[in-house]
Design a protein around this motif. Structure first.
Motif, short mmCIF file in Angstrom:
data_model
loop_
_atom_site.label_atom_id
_atom_site.label_comp_id
_atom_site.label_asym_id
_atom_site.label_seq_id
_atom_site.Cartn_x
_atom_site.Cartn_y
_atom_site.Cartn_z
N HIS A 27 0.70 -1.38 0.04
CA HIS A 27 -0.09 0.08 -0.16
C HIS A 27 1.03 1.40 -0.05
CE1 HIS A 27 -3.70 -2.41 1.16
NE2 HIS A 27 -2.43 -3.11 1.65
N ASN A 28 0.11 2.38 -0.49
CA ASN A 28 1.29 3.55 -0.33
C ASN A 28 2.89 3.34 -0.73
OD1 ASN A 28 -1.07 4.88 0.12
ND2 ASN A 28 -0.45 4.07 2.35
N GLU A 29 3.11 2.68 -2.01
CA GLU A 29 4.17 2.13 -2.92
C GLU A 29 5.16 3.11 -3.63
OE1 GLU A 29 6.42 -1.51 -4.72
OE2 GLU A 29 4.40 -1.84 -4.71
N SER A 30 5.92 4.22 -3.10
CA SER A 30 5.59 4.80 -4.54
C SER A 30 7.87 4.90 -4.64
CB SER A 30 6.70 6.34 -3.30
OG SER A 30 7.31 6.55 -1.98
N ARG A 31 7.93 5.71 -5.50
CA ARG A 31 9.45 5.25 -6.52
C ARG A 31 10.46 6.25 -5.75
NH1 ARG A 31 13.27 5.95 -9.55
NH2 ARG A 31 13.04 6.17 -11.50
N HIS A 32 11.67 5.94 -5.85
CA HIS A 32 12.12 6.95 -4.58
C HIS A 32 13.61 6.79 -5.17
CE1 HIS A 32 13.73 3.93 -2.09
NE2 HIS A 32 12.20 3.24 -2.04
N GLU A 33 14.71 7.89 -5.16
CA GLU A 33 15.73 7.51 -5.95
C GLU A 33 17.56 6.16 -4.80
OE1 GLU A 33 16.72 8.23 -8.72
OE2 GLU A 33 14.98 8.59 -9.05
N PRO A 34 18.08 6.06 -5.06
CA PRO A 34 18.98 5.33 -4.39
C PRO A 34 19.19 6.99 -2.58
CG PRO A 34 19.93 5.36 -5.96
CD PRO A 34 18.77 6.07 -6.59
N TRP A 35 19.71 6.35 -2.10
CA TRP A 35 19.77 7.32 -0.67
C TRP A 35 20.57 8.04 -0.95
CZ3 TRP A 35 23.69 7.44 2.35
CH2 TRP A 35 24.30 6.47 2.45
N ARG A 36 21.98 7.77 -1.09
CA ARG A 36 22.91 8.36 -1.79
C ARG A 36 22.87 9.93 -2.67
NH1 ARG A 36 25.46 3.84 -1.40
NH2 ARG A 36 27.02 3.33 0.32
N ASP A 37 21.37 9.55 -3.39
CA ASP A 37 21.02 10.99 -4.58
C ASP A 37 20.18 12.00 -3.13
OD1 ASP A 37 22.20 9.25 -6.38
OD2 ASP A 37 19.99 8.26 -7.25
N TYR A 38 19.94 11.80 -2.72
CA TYR A 38 19.89 12.69 -1.29
C TYR A 38 20.58 13.58 -0.63
CZ TYR A 38 15.18 10.27 -2.61
OH TYR A 38 14.19 9.75 -3.57
N TYR A 39 21.38 13.47 -0.58
CA TYR A 39 22.39 13.41 0.47
C TYR A 39 23.08 15.04 -0.04
CZ TYR A 39 21.36 11.46 4.70
OH TYR A 39 21.09 10.11 5.42
N ASN A 40 23.79 15.70 0.46
CA ASN A 40 24.57 16.96 -0.29
C ASN A 40 25.49 16.61 1.04
OD1 ASN A 40 23.16 18.17 2.09
ND2 ASN A 40 22.55 19.43 -0.07
N ASP A 41 26.62 17.64 0.91
CA ASP A 41 27.49 17.97 2.16
C ASP A 41 26.75 19.01 3.24
OD1 ASP A 41 29.95 16.66 0.78
OD2 ASP A 41 30.30 18.16 -0.07
#
Length: 66
Positions: A27-41
């Motif tokens: 239920h409520n499944e969502s697509r997302h990018e790999p976690w590292r793509d969300y991080y910056n310094d």
């Protein structure tokens, strides 16, 4: 471990196959990018500051490339 334990609970309460299918459905499944793509310094530094004691205590690497 959890799925096996949860199956035991379902057996205990006498859940029928319709209930078991509903539980297995996603239920409520969502697509997302790999976690590292969300991080910056800046975000990595903020996370480090928030959990610095854990990083130090458990010897976690500060690198997000690891």
């Amino acid at each position: 471990k959890f799925p096996k334990d949860f199956t035991r609970v379902l057996d205990h309460v006498g859940a029928d196959e319709r209930v078991r299918e509903a539980i297995r459905a996603r239920h409520n499944e969502s697509r997302h990018e790999p976690w590292r793509d969300y991080y910056n310094d800046a975000l990595a530094k903020q996370g480090y500051r928030a959990y610095q004691r854990d990083f130090d205590r458990f010897g976690y690497s500060r690198s997000i490339a690891a």
